[in-house]
Design a protein around this motif. Sequence first.
Motif, PDB file in Angstrom:
ATOM      1  N   ALA A  45       0.842  -1.193   0.000  1.00  0.00           N
ATOM      2  CA  ALA A  45       0.000   0.000   0.000  1.00  0.00           C
ATOM      3  C   ALA A  45       0.877   1.243   0.000  1.00  0.00           C
ATOM      4  O   ALA A  45       2.007   1.238   0.494  1.00  0.00           O
ATOM      5  CB  ALA A  45      -0.913  -0.001   1.220  1.00  0.00           C
ATOM      6  N   ALA A  46       0.340   2.338  -0.537  1.00  0.00           N
ATOM      7  CA  ALA A  46       1.104   3.579  -0.633  1.00  0.00           C
ATOM      8  C   ALA A  46       1.503   4.103   0.747  1.00  0.00           C
ATOM      9  O   ALA A  46       2.622   4.590   0.936  1.00  0.00           O
ATOM     10  CB  ALA A  46       0.290   4.633  -1.381  1.00  0.00           C
ATOM     11  N   GLY A  47       0.597   3.997   1.719  1.00  0.00           N
ATOM     12  CA  GLY A  47       0.922   4.462   3.068  1.00  0.00           C
ATOM     13  C   GLY A  47       2.073   3.687   3.679  1.00  0.00           C
ATOM     14  O   GLY A  47       2.951   4.264   4.336  1.00  0.00           O
ATOM     15  N   TYR A  48       2.083   2.387   3.466  1.00  0.00           N
ATOM     16  CA  TYR A  48       3.180   1.556   3.964  1.00  0.00           C
ATOM     17  C   TYR A  48       4.470   1.925   3.250  1.00  0.00           C
ATOM     18  O   TYR A  48       5.549   1.998   3.867  1.00  0.00           O
ATOM     19  CB  TYR A  48       2.833   0.083   3.747  1.00  0.00           C
ATOM     20  N   GLY A  49       4.368   2.175   1.948  1.00  0.00           N
ATOM     21  CA  GLY A  49       5.542   2.598   1.194  1.00  0.00           C
ATOM     22  C   GLY A  49       6.110   3.901   1.711  1.00  0.00           C
ATOM     23  O   GLY A  49       7.336   4.074   1.780  1.00  0.00           O
ATOM     24  N   LEU A  50       5.239   4.841   2.090  1.00  0.00           N
ATOM     25  CA  LEU A  50       5.702   6.111   2.651  1.00  0.00           C
ATOM     26  C   LEU A  50       6.431   5.905   3.965  1.00  0.00           C
ATOM     27  O   LEU A  50       7.463   6.533   4.225  1.00  0.00           O
ATOM     28  CB  LEU A  50       4.516   7.055   2.856  1.00  0.00           C
ATOM     29  N   LEU A  51       5.915   5.033   4.824  1.00  0.00           N
ATOM     30  CA  LEU A  51       6.578   4.761   6.094  1.00  0.00           C
ATOM     31  C   LEU A  51       7.961   4.151   5.873  1.00  0.00           C
ATOM     32  O   LEU A  51       8.938   4.546   6.524  1.00  0.00           O
ATOM     33  CB  LEU A  51       5.717   3.817   6.945  1.00  0.00           C
ATOM     34  N   GLY A 103      -2.319   8.762   1.054  1.00  0.00           N
ATOM     35  CA  GLY A 103      -2.428   7.802  -0.030  1.00  0.00           C
ATOM     36  C   GLY A 103      -1.390   7.937  -1.134  1.00  0.00           C
ATOM     37  O   GLY A 103      -0.317   8.518  -0.968  1.00  0.00           O
ATOM     38  N   LEU A 104      -1.772   7.415  -2.301  1.00  0.00           N
ATOM     39  CA  LEU A 104      -0.854   7.322  -3.435  1.00  0.00           C
ATOM     40  C   LEU A 104      -0.324   8.677  -3.921  1.00  0.00           C
ATOM     41  O   LEU A 104       0.869   8.786  -4.222  1.00  0.00           O
ATOM     42  CB  LEU A 104      -1.538   6.579  -4.586  1.00  0.00           C
ATOM     43  N   PRO A 105      -1.151   9.727  -4.025  1.00  0.00           N
ATOM     44  CA  PRO A 105      -0.608  11.012  -4.489  1.00  0.00           C
ATOM     45  C   PRO A 105       0.550  11.509  -3.622  1.00  0.00           C
ATOM     46  O   PRO A 105       1.534  12.050  -4.142  1.00  0.00           O
ATOM     47  CB  PRO A 105      -1.811  11.954  -4.409  1.00  0.00           C
ATOM     48  N   ALA A 106       0.432  11.335  -2.309  1.00  0.00           N
ATOM     49  CA  ALA A 106       1.506  11.773  -1.411  1.00  0.00           C
ATOM     50  C   ALA A 106       2.755  10.929  -1.613  1.00  0.00           C
ATOM     51  O   ALA A 106       3.877  11.456  -1.626  1.00  0.00           O
ATOM     52  CB  ALA A 106       1.041  11.686   0.044  1.00  0.00           C
ATOM     53  N   PHE A 107       2.576   9.629  -1.779  1.00  0.00           N
ATOM     54  CA  PHE A 107       3.715   8.738  -2.002  1.00  0.00           C
ATOM     55  C   PHE A 107       4.480   9.139  -3.261  1.00  0.00           C
ATOM     56  O   PHE A 107       5.707   9.267  -3.252  1.00  0.00           O
ATOM     57  CB  PHE A 107       3.213   7.294  -2.104  1.00  0.00           C
ATOM     58  N   ILE A 108       3.731   9.366  -4.344  1.00  0.00           N
ATOM     59  CA  ILE A 108       4.363   9.758  -5.608  1.00  0.00           C
ATOM     60  C   ILE A 108       5.059  11.107  -5.465  1.00  0.00           C
ATOM     61  O   ILE A 108       6.216  11.286  -5.887  1.00  0.00           O
ATOM     62  CB  ILE A 108       3.324   9.805  -6.741  1.00  0.00           C
ATOM     63  N   ALA A 109       4.378  12.076  -4.866  1.00  0.00           N
ATOM     64  CA  ALA A 109       4.934  13.428  -4.752  1.00  0.00           C
ATOM     65  C   ALA A 109       6.216  13.443  -3.926  1.00  0.00           C
ATOM     66  O   ALA A 109       7.215  14.070  -4.314  1.00  0.00           O
ATOM     67  CB  ALA A 109       3.899  14.367  -4.130  1.00  0.00           C
ATOM     68  N   VAL A 110       6.210  12.752  -2.801  1.00  0.00           N
ATOM     69  CA  VAL A 110       7.383  12.762  -1.912  1.00  0.00           C
ATOM     70  C   VAL A 110       8.573  12.074  -2.572  1.00  0.00           C
ATOM     71  O   VAL A 110       9.694  12.602  -2.591  1.00  0.00           O
ATOM     72  CB  VAL A 110       7.045  12.093  -0.560  1.00  0.00           C
ATOM     73  N   VAL A 111       8.341  10.880  -3.117  1.00  0.00           N
ATOM     74  CA  VAL A 111       9.452  10.127  -3.705  1.00  0.00           C
ATOM     75  C   VAL A 111       9.997  10.834  -4.951  1.00  0.00           C
ATOM     76  O   VAL A 111      11.216  10.933  -5.131  1.00  0.00           O
ATOM     77  CB  VAL A 111       9.021   8.686  -4.040  1.00  0.00           C
ATOM     78  N   VAL A 155       6.216   8.077 -15.144  1.00  0.00           N
ATOM     79  CA  VAL A 155       5.596   7.457 -16.318  1.00  0.00           C
ATOM     80  C   VAL A 155       4.599   6.352 -15.934  1.00  0.00           C
ATOM     81  O   VAL A 155       3.905   5.829 -16.806  1.00  0.00           O
ATOM     82  CB  VAL A 155       6.662   6.871 -17.275  1.00  0.00           C
ATOM     83  N   THR A 156       4.528   6.011 -14.660  1.00  0.00           N
ATOM     84  CA  THR A 156       3.549   5.004 -14.220  1.00  0.00           C
ATOM     85  C   THR A 156       2.209   5.690 -13.954  1.00  0.00           C
ATOM     86  O   THR A 156       2.120   6.557 -13.075  1.00  0.00           O
ATOM     87  CB  THR A 156       4.025   4.304 -12.940  1.00  0.00           C
ATOM     88  N   PRO A 157       1.159   5.348 -14.674  1.00  0.00           N
ATOM     89  CA  PRO A 157      -0.146   6.002 -14.478  1.00  0.00           C
ATOM     90  C   PRO A 157      -0.670   5.758 -13.063  1.00  0.00           C
ATOM     91  O   PRO A 157      -0.731   4.604 -12.616  1.00  0.00           O
ATOM     92  CB  PRO A 157      -1.049   5.324 -15.518  1.00  0.00           C
ATOM     93  N   PRO A 158      -1.045   6.811 -12.348  1.00  0.00           N
ATOM     94  CA  PRO A 158      -1.568   6.631 -10.983  1.00  0.00           C
ATOM     95  C   PRO A 158      -2.821   5.778 -10.919  1.00  0.00           C
ATOM     96  O   PRO A 158      -3.114   5.170  -9.880  1.00  0.00           O
ATOM     97  CB  PRO A 158      -1.848   8.070 -10.514  1.00  0.00           C
TER      98      PRO A 158
END
Length: 219
Positions: A45-51, A103-111, A155-158
């Motif tokens: 999950a995106a939240g887990y990825g952020l952690l 969620g996913l938008p935050a994960f993408i933006a931060v990374v 390039v990965t579609p959200p």
Amino acid sequence: MPERGLVSDSVDDAGQRARYWPIPVLRAVPAAVVALVITFSSNHAAGYGLLLFGGYAVVEGLVLVLAGASRLTVDPRSRRTTLVQAVVTLLAAVAAFAGNGLGLPAFIAVVVAWAVLTGALELTQGLRARGRSPFARDWTTIGGLTVLLALAFLVTPPDYSQQLGGVEQVTGTLDASIVLVGLLGAYLAIAAVFHVIAGLSHKWGTATPAAAPDGAPHA
């Protein structure tokens, strides 16, 4: 008989390697740990990825602080760039923990923000240090790899979603979150291996044969 200038440069190069070689090895540790956690975890999950990214960024940032503060004292420009990279990485860690519930938008933006900024800094640092620093190739490689991570995220579609089944004999859905967390894990795994190889190469390359006295016979 070696020229004195070449001997001096060789000894100075060995001294830099002796001071700096633990840094790539230390950078490999958080990358390897997070890569292994992602590989063996069913939670992508995106939240887990952020952690996970936040934990990695904290340790990576502290290692870069150590590098800039005490290991690059003979290279002021690279020292400043490394410290800026450390600050960006630590800020990315804060953003990752703060945005855990977004969620996913935050994960993408931060990374992506972290990868673009630190990748460009390290890539530029390596290109600028060519011919005058034994670590130029390391910085160029990792910087380029980090920029590629940002491009892969972009390039990965959200909204990517693919039902599994059929010949895969696996049920479920492959979505953007799973793909992107997996990409982060792959990046960290590659970076960890490269850092270990680079660090040990510098360690084993620190020994410099003693220069023979003027007029002494050579073997």
